[in-house]
Design a protein around this motif. Structure first.
Motif, PDB file in Angstrom:
ATOM      1  N   ARG A 110       0.811  -1.214   0.000  1.00  0.00           N
ATOM      2  CA  ARG A 110       0.000   0.000   0.000  1.00  0.00           C
ATOM      3  C   ARG A 110       0.846   1.267   0.000  1.00  0.00           C
ATOM      4  O   ARG A 110       0.308   2.372  -0.036  1.00  0.00           O
ATOM      5  CB  ARG A 110      -0.932   0.026   1.218  1.00  0.00           C
ATOM      6  CG  ARG A 110      -1.841  -1.159   1.385  1.00  0.00           C
ATOM      7  CD  ARG A 110      -2.757  -1.386   0.198  1.00  0.00           C
ATOM      8  NE  ARG A 110      -3.618  -0.249  -0.105  1.00  0.00           N
ATOM      9  CZ  ARG A 110      -4.522  -0.235  -1.080  1.00  0.00           C
ATOM     10  NH1 ARG A 110      -4.670  -1.301  -1.841  1.00  0.00           N
ATOM     11  NH2 ARG A 110      -5.265   0.825  -1.301  1.00  0.00           N
ATOM     12  N   ILE A 111       2.174   1.133   0.066  1.00  0.00           N
ATOM     13  CA  ILE A 111       3.060   2.307  -0.033  1.00  0.00           C
ATOM     14  C   ILE A 111       3.273   2.597  -1.512  1.00  0.00           C
ATOM     15  O   ILE A 111       3.864   1.792  -2.241  1.00  0.00           O
ATOM     16  CB  ILE A 111       4.400   2.069   0.671  1.00  0.00           C
ATOM     17  CG1 ILE A 111       4.171   1.802   2.163  1.00  0.00           C
ATOM     18  CG2 ILE A 111       5.318   3.277   0.501  1.00  0.00           C
ATOM     19  CD1 ILE A 111       5.446   1.511   2.940  1.00  0.00           C
ATOM     20  N   VAL A 112       2.776   3.742  -1.958  1.00  0.00           N
ATOM     21  CA  VAL A 112       2.757   4.004  -3.406  1.00  0.00           C
ATOM     22  C   VAL A 112       3.571   5.218  -3.825  1.00  0.00           C
ATOM     23  O   VAL A 112       3.809   5.416  -5.016  1.00  0.00           O
ATOM     24  CB  VAL A 112       1.306   4.186  -3.887  1.00  0.00           C
ATOM     25  CG1 VAL A 112       0.494   2.930  -3.643  1.00  0.00           C
ATOM     26  CG2 VAL A 112       0.641   5.396  -3.222  1.00  0.00           C
ATOM     27  N   GLY A 113       4.005   6.083  -2.872  1.00  0.00           N
ATOM     28  CA  GLY A 113       4.713   7.287  -3.293  1.00  0.00           C
ATOM     29  C   GLY A 113       5.341   8.020  -2.136  1.00  0.00           C
ATOM     30  O   GLY A 113       5.518   7.474  -1.038  1.00  0.00           O
ATOM     31  N   THR A 114       5.665   9.287  -2.386  1.00  0.00           N
ATOM     32  CA  THR A 114       6.306  10.130  -1.369  1.00  0.00           C
ATOM     33  C   THR A 114       5.395  11.301  -1.023  1.00  0.00           C
ATOM     34  O   THR A 114       4.509  11.679  -1.788  1.00  0.00           O
ATOM     35  CB  THR A 114       7.652  10.676  -1.870  1.00  0.00           C
ATOM     36  OG1 THR A 114       7.422  11.536  -2.991  1.00  0.00           O
ATOM     37  CG2 THR A 114       8.562   9.552  -2.286  1.00  0.00           C
ATOM     38  N   LYS A 115       5.644  11.880   0.149  1.00  0.00           N
ATOM     39  CA  LYS A 115       4.823  13.012   0.580  1.00  0.00           C
ATOM     40  C   LYS A 115       5.145  14.264  -0.227  1.00  0.00           C
ATOM     41  O   LYS A 115       4.256  14.998  -0.658  1.00  0.00           O
ATOM     42  CB  LYS A 115       5.068  13.262   2.071  1.00  0.00           C
ATOM     43  CG  LYS A 115       4.445  14.524   2.644  1.00  0.00           C
ATOM     44  CD  LYS A 115       2.928  14.485   2.615  1.00  0.00           C
ATOM     45  CE  LYS A 115       2.318  15.611   3.466  1.00  0.00           C
ATOM     46  NZ  LYS A 115       2.653  16.963   3.021  1.00  0.00           N
ATOM     47  N   SER A 116       6.432  14.527  -0.427  1.00  0.00           N
ATOM     48  CA  SER A 116       6.838  15.724  -1.170  1.00  0.00           C
ATOM     49  C   SER A 116       7.781  15.320  -2.304  1.00  0.00           C
ATOM     50  O   SER A 116       8.239  14.183  -2.366  1.00  0.00           O
ATOM     51  CB  SER A 116       7.525  16.726  -0.236  1.00  0.00           C
ATOM     52  OG  SER A 116       8.622  16.107   0.419  1.00  0.00           O
ATOM     53  N   ALA A 117       8.043  16.274  -3.185  1.00  0.00           N
ATOM     54  CA  ALA A 117       8.813  15.959  -4.396  1.00  0.00           C
ATOM     55  C   ALA A 117      10.197  15.415  -4.054  1.00  0.00           C
ATOM     56  O   ALA A 117      10.531  14.283  -4.391  1.00  0.00           O
ATOM     57  CB  ALA A 117       8.922  17.195  -5.279  1.00  0.00           C
ATOM     58  N   GLY A 118      11.004  16.195  -3.331  1.00  0.00           N
ATOM     59  CA  GLY A 118      12.318  15.728  -2.888  1.00  0.00           C
ATOM     60  C   GLY A 118      13.077  14.973  -3.961  1.00  0.00           C
ATOM     61  O   GLY A 118      13.301  15.453  -5.056  1.00  0.00           O
ATOM     62  N   ARG A 119      13.467  13.713  -3.632  1.00  0.00           N
ATOM     63  CA  ARG A 119      14.229  12.889  -4.575  1.00  0.00           C
ATOM     64  C   ARG A 119      13.332  11.840  -5.225  1.00  0.00           C
ATOM     65  O   ARG A 119      13.748  10.719  -5.471  1.00  0.00           O
ATOM     66  CB  ARG A 119      15.392  12.220  -3.842  1.00  0.00           C
ATOM     67  CG  ARG A 119      16.359  13.209  -3.210  1.00  0.00           C
ATOM     68  CD  ARG A 119      17.608  12.527  -2.723  1.00  0.00           C
ATOM     69  NE  ARG A 119      18.404  11.986  -3.820  1.00  0.00           N
ATOM     70  CZ  ARG A 119      19.582  11.368  -3.659  1.00  0.00           C
ATOM     71  NH1 ARG A 119      20.061  11.210  -2.434  1.00  0.00           N
ATOM     72  NH2 ARG A 119      20.247  10.905  -4.685  1.00  0.00           N
ATOM     73  N   THR A 120      12.070  12.209  -5.479  1.00  0.00           N
ATOM     74  CA  THR A 120      11.137  11.231  -6.031  1.00  0.00           C
ATOM     75  C   THR A 120      11.623  10.624  -7.335  1.00  0.00           C
ATOM     76  O   THR A 120      11.360   9.467  -7.640  1.00  0.00           O
ATOM     77  CB  THR A 120       9.742  11.868  -6.242  1.00  0.00           C
ATOM     78  OG1 THR A 120       8.855  10.882  -6.729  1.00  0.00           O
ATOM     79  CG2 THR A 120       9.802  13.013  -7.240  1.00  0.00           C
ATOM     80  N   LYS A 121      12.407  11.413  -8.130  1.00  0.00           N
ATOM     81  CA  LYS A 121      12.861  10.901  -9.420  1.00  0.00           C
ATOM     82  C   LYS A 121      14.055   9.964  -9.291  1.00  0.00           C
ATOM     83  O   LYS A 121      14.573   9.468 -10.287  1.00  0.00           O
ATOM     84  CB  LYS A 121      13.188  12.066 -10.355  1.00  0.00           C
ATOM     85  CG  LYS A 121      11.936  12.851 -10.740  1.00  0.00           C
ATOM     86  CD  LYS A 121      12.216  13.937 -11.764  1.00  0.00           C
ATOM     87  CE  LYS A 121      10.935  14.678 -12.136  1.00  0.00           C
ATOM     88  NZ  LYS A 121      11.164  15.746 -13.126  1.00  0.00           N
TER      89      LYS A 121
END
Length: 661
Positions: free
Chosen positions: A56-67
């Motif tokens: 169920r963990i699908v992403g990050t809270k803020s942009a940060g190092r998402t890429k």
């Protein structure tokens, strides 16, 4: 310095990245802050330290190092980067001592977005872990009238009572259904032992489900788990070995694959050619009836079981089916043997009797009550060679066929008679329980009244409401009659079935206000006509010709007056000309020249349900959950019903959310 595992994880990331690009989807991790900029919220809630399901963990809270990550949380950065070194160090630490430091995350609509700990999640997902500890803040969505929001509301309520957040469903009603299958209500708080047992059962199921490729199916593990529990139950699940679970899931795999599809119930509205006369070998076409009788006598007879709710002596409904069984046996006695399995009141009773029927060699089984739907489906999975038909409507199951009658056609004719005969303009109608098909009968009666008496009103009562004393039939009838008399009612449309114990009670359409009720007419079931034709189809070897098609649609026989399954009878009290008029309309229904639910129809709230030049489809009629504008009364909630009726509405009720399999 990177390790081989990092290169393997990066390959998975690149694959997911390219797949996202080629399919027009975002190739990196979703960012919750960006999603919330387009969504209204209603506050936050601190959930504290909990186990977070990694799936169920699908992403990050803020942009940060998402890429730095692809959409599957695998690392995208090169092997020679500092990021790769840290990922590899974390992976080695995980192998040696495990990742113990909790992540920090936000939860929104049962999806989790990481604030701190992206690499930990990446390593754990790569390693095949199931959960990660985390401090979680829930972001509450603004209320909305969507199924997605209603499912999430159920999930939050379920979490409160169970302390379990590792299961989710695609449709509303499933969390309540899960509790029911576990023998719990949706308000009882689970103790630690119950949580532990459930988590173990779900984990064992998930292991086998994924082992068999369940992750490739567009359904949640919860959807598949609920389907499994519907068939095999929850009670002894923890005792089952992995080989046994594998065997059971293999039998259900086609059902799992079909879950995302929007299956239709194929309503068969009239008998086909396969339900016609008996099939006789060409060599015996000219043989005498005596010779053919000897031929059939030399063959083994088809053994047909009938599963009854209570008994024919104590239940009017069952008595009607038993008369149908006797008709079948008398009509095909040289080729058919019938056996009665009665006394069932619960699903457990029904399953035990079905087991008995199988052990005694029954090849066909009619389970004659909607109460037995769940037991019938379970038995159909266990015994695929047994031909099971359950008496229910608006139910999808790829395992068995269902059957019912268009009683509303006869109710329309009875309504016409009532509208003609009343001298007060007020009619009474008694219905049993708010299950599928009941509103169609009520509204058809009201339409019949309106056709001949536009100003008349139909007063509705439900015989299985808590306010009536059903334990004493005579007292219940007296209470209902008093209720209707206060409304100025002159005629009542009452029960449609009688048993030997209730034969003295009024049924059908009767007149009140005299020393004793005067019976006038009744809509009736001729179950024998249905049973004879269906069994004849089997004897003719044509059963498979009417099997569900390749789309997976299931068969529901829904025959009406034209088949002889439904009819109306009159007493001598009905004037000759009035009876002639009803018979003329009946012939128009049989020929198909007159559709009852056609032309302008409004409900109690004034909503137009059918236009002047339109007619409702069979599916619209089956699923009808509204009442005509000339009906005074309402459809009760399950809590207003006696326990017997509430149990049936859990299966076939208008408030079920249509969740079964």
């Amino acid at each position: 310095m990177s390790i081989p595992e990092y290169s393997k994880a990066r390959k998975a990331a690149v694959k997911a990245y390219k797949h996202g690009l080629s399919h027009g989807s975002y190739p990196y991790l979703p960012v919750l802050d960006e999603l919330l900029s387009f969504t209204s919220t209603a506050g936050e809630m601190d959930l504290g330290l909990i186990d977070i399901p990694l799936e169920r963990i699908v992403g990050t809270k803020s942009a940060g190092r998402t890429k730095a990550f692809a959409s599957n949380f695998m690392p995208l950065l090169g092997d020679d980067t500092e990021f790769a070194d840290k990922w590899c160090s974390l992976y080695r630490s995980h192998l040696n001592e495990g990742i113990r430091e909790p992540v920090i995350a936000c939860e929104f609509m049962n999806s989790y977005y990481i604030i701190e700990g992206n690499k930990r999640v990446s390593v754990l997902k790569f390693s095949g872990a199931v959960n990660v500890a985390g401090y979680v803040t829930r972001i509450l969505p603004a209320p909305s009238d969507t199924e997605e929001f209603r499912i999430y509301q159920e999930f939050m309520n379920f979490c409160k009572i169970s302390g379990v957040n590792t299961i989710y469903f695609s449709h509303e009603g499933c969390f309540k259904r899960l509790c029911t299958l576990m023998g719990k209500d949706f308000s009882s708080v689970w103790d630690e032992e119950e949580r532990s047992i459930f988590r173990s059962c779900l984990l064992h199921f998930t292991d086998v489900f994924r082992e068999k490729g369940g992750e490739k199916l567009p359904v949640t593990v919860g959807d598949a788990f609920l389907t499994y529990l519907n068939i095999y139950g929850y009670g002894d699940m923890l005792k089952k070995s992995y080989p046994q679970l594998r065997q059971e899931l293999t039998k259900l795999w086609a059902e799992f694959e079909a879950l995302p599809k929007k299956h239709q119930v194929n309503l068969v509205l009239k008998p086909g050619t396969d339900e016609e006369k008996e099939s006789v070998p060409a060599a015996l076409q000219g043989a005498s009836a005596t010779l053919r009788k000897k031929l059939f006598a030399s063959e083994s007879r088809l053994k047909v079981g009938f599963l009854y709710y209570r008994t024919a002596e104590t239940s009017g409904w069952t008595n009607g089916h038993n008369l149908g069984r006797m008709h079948l046996e008398n009509s095909l006695r040289d080729r058919v043997e019938t056996v009665v399995y009665d006394g069932a009141q619960t699903e457990s009773d029904a399953l035990n009797l079905i087991e008995q029927a199988v052990s005694e060699g029954c090849q066909v089984l009619f389970s004659t009550s909607p109460r037995f739907l769940g037991a019938s489906i379970k038995a159909a999975v266990r015994y695929p060679k047994l031909k099971i038909l359950n008496c229910a409507v608006n139910t999808y199951s790829g395992h068995l066929r269902t059957y019912y009658g268009r009683l509303y056609e006869a109710k329309f004719l009875v309504g016409m008679l009532a509208g003609i005969l009343t001298d007060t303009g007020h009619l009474g109608y008694v219905s049993d329980a708010p299950i599928f098909g009941a509103p169609a009968s009520i509204n058809a009666f009201a339409l019949g009244v309106k056709m001949v008496n536009p100003e008349a009103q139909v007063h509705l009562a439900w015989s299985m409401e808590n306010r009536w004393n059903l334990q004493v039939p005579k007292k219940a009838s007296a209470m209902l009659e008093e209720y209707f008399q206060e409304a100025g009612v002159s005629h009542i449309s009452g029960r449609d079935t009688i048993s030997p114990l209730t034969s003295e009670q009024p049924y059908g359409l009767y007149r009140i206000g005299e020393a004793a009720p005067v019976r006038l007419a009744a809509s009736i079931w001729h179950w024998g006509n249905f049973y004879q034709r269906i069994v004849q189809t089997i004897l003719n070897g044509k059963w498979e010709n009417t099997a569900p098609d390749q789309s997976g649609n299931s068969i529901n026989y829904w025959w009406g007056i034209s088949s002889g399954m439904i009819d109306i009878i009159y007493s001598k009290e009905i004037p000759t000309r009035t009876k002639q008029l009803a018979e003329l309309v009946k012939q128009q229904i049989i020929s198909g020249n007159f559709q009852i639910f056609s032309g302008e129809i409004h409900d109690q709230d004034g909503v137009l349900r059918c236009g002047e030049k339109e007619e409702l489809s069979p599916a619209d009629i089956v699923r009808m959950d509204w009442l005509m504008d000339n009906v005074a009364g309402n459809i009760p909630e399950p809590g207003d019903l006696i326990r017997e009726a509430a149990d049936m509405t859990d299966i076939q009720g208008l408030h079920t959310g249509k969740v079964f399999l």
